[in-house]
Design an enzyme around this catalytic site. Sequence first.
Site, mmCIF file in Angstrom:
data_model
loop_
_atom_site.group_PDB
_atom_site.id
_atom_site.type_symbol
_atom_site.label_atom_id
_atom_site.label_comp_id
_atom_site.label_asym_id
_atom_site.label_seq_id
_atom_site.Cartn_x
_atom_site.Cartn_y
_atom_site.Cartn_z
ATOM 1 N N ASP A 60 -14.937 6.627 1.726
ATOM 2 C CA ASP A 60 -15.696 5.547 2.891
ATOM 3 C C ASP A 60 -14.357 3.529 1.745
ATOM 4 O O ASP A 60 -13.697 3.405 0.217
ATOM 5 C CB ASP A 60 -16.459 5.155 3.270
ATOM 6 C CG ASP A 60 -16.425 4.669 4.657
ATOM 7 O OD1 ASP A 60 -15.493 3.756 4.621
ATOM 8 O OD2 ASP A 60 -17.948 4.462 4.807
ATOM 9 N N GLY B 25 -11.443 -13.681 -12.665
ATOM 10 C CA GLY B 25 -10.965 -12.727 -12.334
ATOM 11 C C GLY B 25 -10.036 -12.218 -13.427
ATOM 12 O O GLY B 25 -10.561 -12.564 -15.026
ATOM 13 N N SER C 75 -6.533 -11.190 -15.148
ATOM 14 C CA SER C 75 -4.754 -10.719 -15.502
ATOM 15 C C SER C 75 -4.354 -9.623 -17.006
ATOM 16 O O SER C 75 -5.066 -9.797 -17.996
ATOM 17 C CB SER C 75 -4.449 -12.024 -15.869
ATOM 18 O OG SER C 75 -4.874 -12.853 -17.464
ATOM 19 N N CYS D 173 0.604 -1.700 -0.205
ATOM 20 C CA CYS D 173 0.058 0.115 0.012
ATOM 21 C C CYS D 173 1.042 1.025 0.211
ATOM 22 O O CYS D 173 0.249 2.457 -0.077
ATOM 23 C CB CYS D 173 -1.517 -0.426 1.709
ATOM 24 S SG CYS D 173 -2.359 -1.431 1.028
ATOM 25 N N ASP E 275 -8.852 -4.203 -4.313
ATOM 26 C CA ASP E 275 -7.664 -3.521 -4.125
ATOM 27 C C ASP E 275 -6.520 -4.019 -4.346
ATOM 28 O O ASP E 275 -6.352 -5.590 -4.567
ATOM 29 C CB ASP E 275 -7.789 -3.828 -2.133
ATOM 30 C CG ASP E 275 -6.420 -2.656 -1.856
ATOM 31 O OD1 ASP E 275 -5.296 -2.511 -2.489
ATOM 32 O OD2 ASP E 275 -6.893 -1.475 -0.751
#
Length: 332
Positions: free
Chosen positions: A53, A142, A144, A21, A71
């Site tokens: 938020d 997902g 990629s 992060c 994220d």
Amino acid sequence: MLDGGAAGAPRLTGYAHGGGCACKIPPGELEDVVRSLVGQPGADVLVGLDNGDDAAAVLVRDDLAVLSTADFFTPVVDDAFDWGRIAAANALSDIYAMGGRPIMAVNLVGWPRGVLPAELMAEVLRGGLSVAAEAGCPVIGGHSIDDPEPKYGMAVTGVAPPDRLLRNDAAEPGLPITLTKPIGVGLLNNRHKQTGEVFAEAVATMASLNRDAARDAVAAGIRAATDVTGFGLLGHLYKMCRASTVGAVIDLDAVPLIEGARQALRDGFVSGGTRRNLDWVRPQIRTASRITEDDLLLLADAQTSGGLLVVGEVPGHPVIGHTTVGAGLEIR
């Protein structure tokens, strides 16, 4: 520089300009970019863009809110499996920070396919799956891309009762502030990137879920929380106080630190992200005479998969200060 470990495996942190992060776009710069943007308002949007938020929340039934977040980040450790675990815990944390339960996730992957072996990417994904399984959250597909820097994370969907959401704009004055994980992992991650030293406690902390702390906060009737990630303790506390129009007092001695953080600070392993965090929040800070610049850097340390910052008392976790009437942050 890029090869290390007993088996000569690639050092993943050497393939990224930043780690975890700490590679976030600085908070002030990001706010300048999005200030003029308008989201899609609607009567069913419970939590949107207004206060930054942790996740979006939309009402789908009178008794059900759906939460959504995403994220991802560059490698924070060299071990591929551990990086996957940490990135998954970090993505799931946004749902927990809203008082929700994750019900589904999809992987987000950037991979330098001509540079790093596909088997290493599989280890990253395996690490993410292991933490998602612990959370009881199925990972279903997902996306990629071929990317010069490796990146990994998740988009996560969760659910929560709409009247029991944890929000960053719901803090009230005169309440204790609880922190559910120690800070300082950013300093150790930066040390790891530069020296190859491994810090098992930091890895375990980052890979641990905020599930139980969130459950206990909701059970205690708490309404205001956020998680501590790339903007550091001070940055995320300031965002919550600003959104709630309250101030806060922090007791430095009560803030839990991960072992080795102070030494890493003294040895100069401070990331650029941490310094930018402090520059952003400094105008909002008042300090006691004993508080040093190093103390402030520690409180601004860019965390990866940090704990929950809760306005209210969560059993089993330290109270590090309290909210106040007014504005700004006081460090004592």
